[in-house]
Design an enzyme around this catalytic site. Structure first.
Site, PDB file in Angstrom:
ATOM      1  N   ASP A 138       8.413   0.180   0.255  1.00 41.85           N
ATOM      2  CA  ASP A 138       7.137  -0.150   0.926  1.00 41.85           C
ATOM      3  C   ASP A 138       7.357  -0.950   2.197  1.00 41.85           C
ATOM      4  O   ASP A 138       6.401  -1.532   2.709  1.00 41.85           O
ATOM      5  CB  ASP A 138       6.249  -1.072   0.042  1.00 41.85           C
ATOM      6  CG  ASP A 138       5.585  -0.357  -1.084  1.00 41.85           C
ATOM      7  OD1 ASP A 138       5.689   0.862  -1.151  1.00 41.85           O
ATOM      8  OD2 ASP A 138       4.966  -1.060  -1.900  1.00 41.85           O
ATOM      9  N   CYS A 198      -5.926  21.881 -13.746  1.00 44.50           N
ATOM     10  CA  CYS A 198      -6.375  20.570 -14.246  1.00 44.50           C
ATOM     11  C   CYS A 198      -7.163  19.813 -13.174  1.00 44.50           C
ATOM     12  O   CYS A 198      -6.821  19.852 -11.995  1.00 44.50           O
ATOM     13  CB  CYS A 198      -5.155  19.751 -14.663  1.00 44.50           C
ATOM     14  SG  CYS A 198      -5.548  18.068 -15.179  1.00 44.50           S
ATOM     15  N   CYS A 201      -7.984  13.922 -13.267  1.00 46.16           N
ATOM     16  CA  CYS A 201      -8.020  12.702 -12.439  1.00 46.16           C
ATOM     17  C   CYS A 201      -9.249  12.703 -11.539  1.00 46.16           C
ATOM     18  O   CYS A 201      -9.884  11.660 -11.333  1.00 46.16           O
ATOM     19  CB  CYS A 201      -6.732  12.564 -11.620  1.00 46.16           C
ATOM     20  SG  CYS A 201      -6.350  13.993 -10.595  1.00 46.16           S
ATOM     21  N   CYS A 205     -12.070   9.693 -12.024  1.00 46.45           N
ATOM     22  CA  CYS A 205     -12.056   8.613 -11.017  1.00 46.45           C
ATOM     23  C   CYS A 205     -13.427   7.927 -10.969  1.00 46.45           C
ATOM     24  O   CYS A 205     -14.442   8.576 -10.709  1.00 46.45           O
ATOM     25  CB  CYS A 205     -11.706   9.188  -9.643  1.00 46.45           C
ATOM     26  SG  CYS A 205     -11.819   7.934  -8.347  1.00 46.45           S
ATOM     27  N   CYS A 220     -11.386   4.032  -3.083  1.00 49.02           N
ATOM     28  CA  CYS A 220     -10.440   3.825  -4.194  1.00 49.02           C
ATOM     29  C   CYS A 220     -10.410   2.348  -4.611  1.00 49.02           C
ATOM     30  O   CYS A 220     -10.274   1.444  -3.777  1.00 49.02           O
ATOM     31  CB  CYS A 220      -9.053   4.287  -3.757  1.00 49.02           C
ATOM     32  SG  CYS A 220      -7.781   3.918  -4.963  1.00 49.02           S
ATOM     33  N   CYS A 247      -6.115  -0.127 -10.085  1.00 45.74           N
ATOM     34  CA  CYS A 247      -6.793   0.791 -11.009  1.00 45.74           C
ATOM     35  C   CYS A 247      -5.759   1.817 -11.470  1.00 45.74           C
ATOM     36  O   CYS A 247      -4.946   2.279 -10.683  1.00 45.74           O
ATOM     37  CB  CYS A 247      -7.945   1.486 -10.269  1.00 45.74           C
ATOM     38  SG  CYS A 247      -8.678   2.894 -11.120  1.00 45.74           S
ATOM     39  N   CYS A 250      -6.674   7.261 -12.834  1.00 45.27           N
ATOM     40  CA  CYS A 250      -6.210   8.638 -12.556  1.00 45.27           C
ATOM     41  C   CYS A 250      -4.850   8.899 -13.186  1.00 45.27           C
ATOM     42  O   CYS A 250      -4.500  10.058 -13.455  1.00 45.27           O
ATOM     43  CB  CYS A 250      -6.217   8.944 -11.065  1.00 45.27           C
ATOM     44  SG  CYS A 250      -5.412   7.741 -10.014  1.00 45.27           S
ATOM     45  N   CYS A 254      -3.947  11.534 -16.846  1.00 42.62           N
ATOM     46  CA  CYS A 254      -3.085  12.664 -16.467  1.00 42.62           C
ATOM     47  C   CYS A 254      -2.264  13.144 -17.662  1.00 42.62           C
ATOM     48  O   CYS A 254      -1.583  12.349 -18.306  1.00 42.62           O
ATOM     49  CB  CYS A 254      -2.157  12.242 -15.324  1.00 42.62           C
ATOM     50  SG  CYS A 254      -1.067  13.570 -14.802  1.00 42.62           S
TER      51      CYS A 254
HETATM   52  S1  SF4 Z   1      -2.515  14.732 -11.144  1.00 39.87           S
HETATM   53 FE1  SF4 Z   1      -2.501  14.910 -13.389  1.00 39.87          FE
HETATM   54  S2  SF4 Z   1      -4.668  14.639 -13.954  1.00 39.87           S
HETATM   55 FE2  SF4 Z   1      -4.617  15.109 -11.742  1.00 39.87          FE
HETATM   56  S3  SF4 Z   1      -4.851  17.328 -11.615  1.00 39.87           S
HETATM   57 FE3  SF4 Z   1      -2.639  16.923 -11.617  1.00 39.87          FE
HETATM   58  S4  SF4 Z   1      -2.063  17.084 -13.786  1.00 39.87           S
HETATM   59 FE4  SF4 Z   1      -4.281  16.858 -13.746  1.00 39.87          FE
HETATM   60  S1  SF4 Z   2      -6.763   4.469  -8.513  1.00 42.21           S
HETATM   61 FE1  SF4 Z   2      -8.763   4.561  -9.579  1.00 42.21          FE
HETATM   62  S2  SF4 Z   2     -10.293   4.565  -7.946  1.00 42.21           S
HETATM   63 FE2  SF4 Z   2      -8.306   5.065  -6.979  1.00 42.21          FE
HETATM   64  S3  SF4 Z   2      -8.201   7.285  -6.974  1.00 42.21           S
HETATM   65 FE3  SF4 Z   2      -7.215   6.640  -8.888  1.00 42.21          FE
HETATM   66  S4  SF4 Z   2      -8.894   6.637 -10.413  1.00 42.21           S
HETATM   67 FE4  SF4 Z   2      -9.846   6.709  -8.390  1.00 42.21          FE
END
Ligand code: SF4
Ligand code: SF4
Length: 366
Positions: A138, A198, A201, A205, A220, A247, A250, A254
């Site tokens: 980073d 899929c 996520c 979200c 986000c 967070c 997502c 998965c």
């Molecule tokens: S990142 Fe994971 S949850 Fe999102 S679409 Fe791809 S497989 Fe599905």
């Molecule tokens: S971290 Fe949380 S708010 Fe950000 S994209 Fe993933 S699920 Fe959405």
């Protein structure tokens, strides 16, 4: 090089050529649309970001490494229960949740130390060539996820994070840019995108920040709670829930983080690096609202939580306290009383007072 990375404890490593990004147009369009929010440093260094050879003149190769910070499906709100119940702490206080990657030691330190050791070894071996190295975690304008994917460390999922086919996405990345030509057979290692049809996520979200392979950072929760220094738009207050730093939603939903042993290419089991063992899953919201700078420093010492200032943490805690009251985790009267005190406290920064005022207004309307 890859064997040496494994010996240094990295879960996975790979090498690719230091070539320009294939996503320059997407990056420019994302920046032009303002979706990076207040992360001005992303725009400032955009020209460097598209070509690693501008970051280290003469760079020919990139070594990328990944640390596993959380075993698949073994903690948190995923398929198996967390060791620490979020919501209420042992003393009956209400906890604000922090993202998993930040619960243990600061990954910058953990990864950088070993990458410097790797660079030192390569330097010693190739000293006669006058090779140069630049370690980054980073810490340089380098598109780490793209290079990791090109090194065979996974594919970039629809949530825009790197997913390793056996490790999942609870990984932290770092790398070394070098003028050495490590001649990698890059393309042979490219990992197929396994997202398929899929949309978990995207559907899960809380702020609808994701469209396939694209995240609007301004929506986000990770950006809002960790990067944004100003007010958080009330539109997002409820969706933030009990999250006061980052967070994981997502990643939690998965399927590639489902409970299954993480393993390397030979099928050997890979454990999460113990350096990232959680010290805590969250902080008592009322305690955070009482913190002074020395409290924040003490609590955050040695962790990557340091990125959030005291003002940001109090702002986030005020929002999470309102959500806890709305969800019945704390008596609304107790929450309102604490928020009211903040709004009248001239010692508190304006952002904290304004946030408390708005949260209070919303609670009183309910
Ligand atoms: S990142 Fe994971 S949850 Fe999102 S679409 Fe791809 S497989 Fe599905
Ligand atoms: S971290 Fe949380 S708010 Fe950000 S994209 Fe993933 S699920 Fe959405």
């Amino acid at each position: 090089v890859i064997e040496r990375c494994r010996a240094l404890g990295f879960a996975e490593a790979g090498v690719c050529q230091a070539t320009p990004t294939a996503f320059a147009d997407e990056l420019r369009a994302w920046l032009a649309s303002g979706e990076h929010g207040s992360m001005d440093y992303l725009a400032r260094h955009a020209a460097l970001r598209v070509d690693p050879r501008l970051v280290l003149p003469g760079a020919r190769s990139i070594v990328m490494v990944a640390d596993l910070y959380e075993s698949r499906g073994t903690r948190g709100e995923g398929p198996k229960a967390s060791s620490v119940k979020l919501g209420v702490d042992a003393a009956g206080g209400v906890l604000g949740r922090i993202a998993r990657y930040a619960r243990g030691r600061d990954y910058h330190e953990v990864i950088k130390r070993r990458l410097h050791a790797l660079a030192d070894e390569l330097r010693a071996e190739f000293a006669g060539d006058g090779a140069e190295f630049r370690v980054f975690v980073d810490t340089a304008p380098v598109l780490e996820r793209e290079h990791a994917a090109r090194c065979g460390l996974g594919w970039i999922g629809k949530h825009t994070l790197a997913i390793h086919p056996r490790l999942g996405s609870y990984t932290l990345l770092g790398g070394v840019l070098t003028t050495l030509d490590l001649s990698p057979p890059t393309e042979r290692h490219a990992v197929t995108d396994h997202c398929g049809t899929c949309t978990r996520c995207i559907d899960a979200c809380p702020t609808r920040a994701i469209t396939p392979y694209h995240v609007d950072a301004r929506r986000c929760i990770s950006y809002l709670t960790i990067e944004r220094r100003g007010m958080i738009d009330p539109e997002f207050h409820r969706a933030i829930g009990d999250r006061i730093f980052g967070c994981d939603v997502c990643q939690e939903v998965c399927p590639h983080n489902s409970p299954r042993e993480a393993s390397d290419a030979l099928g050997e089991r890979i454990e999460a690096n113990p350096e990232y063992s959680p010290r805590r899953d969250g902080f008592d919201l009322l305690a955070v609202l009482d913190w002074r700078e020395e409290d924040r420093r003490r609590e955050f010492s040695g962790t990557s939580l340091k990125r959030a200032t005291l003002v940001m943490m109090k702002r986030n805690a005020a929002i999470a306290l309102g959500n806890a009251a709305a969800a019945g985790k704390i008596r609304p009267n107790a929450a309102c009383e604490r928020l009211r005190t903040i709004t009248h406290d001239e010692q508190e920064p304006e952002i904290v007072r304004s946030t408390a005022r708005r949260v209070l207004d919303d609670l009183e309307k309910e």
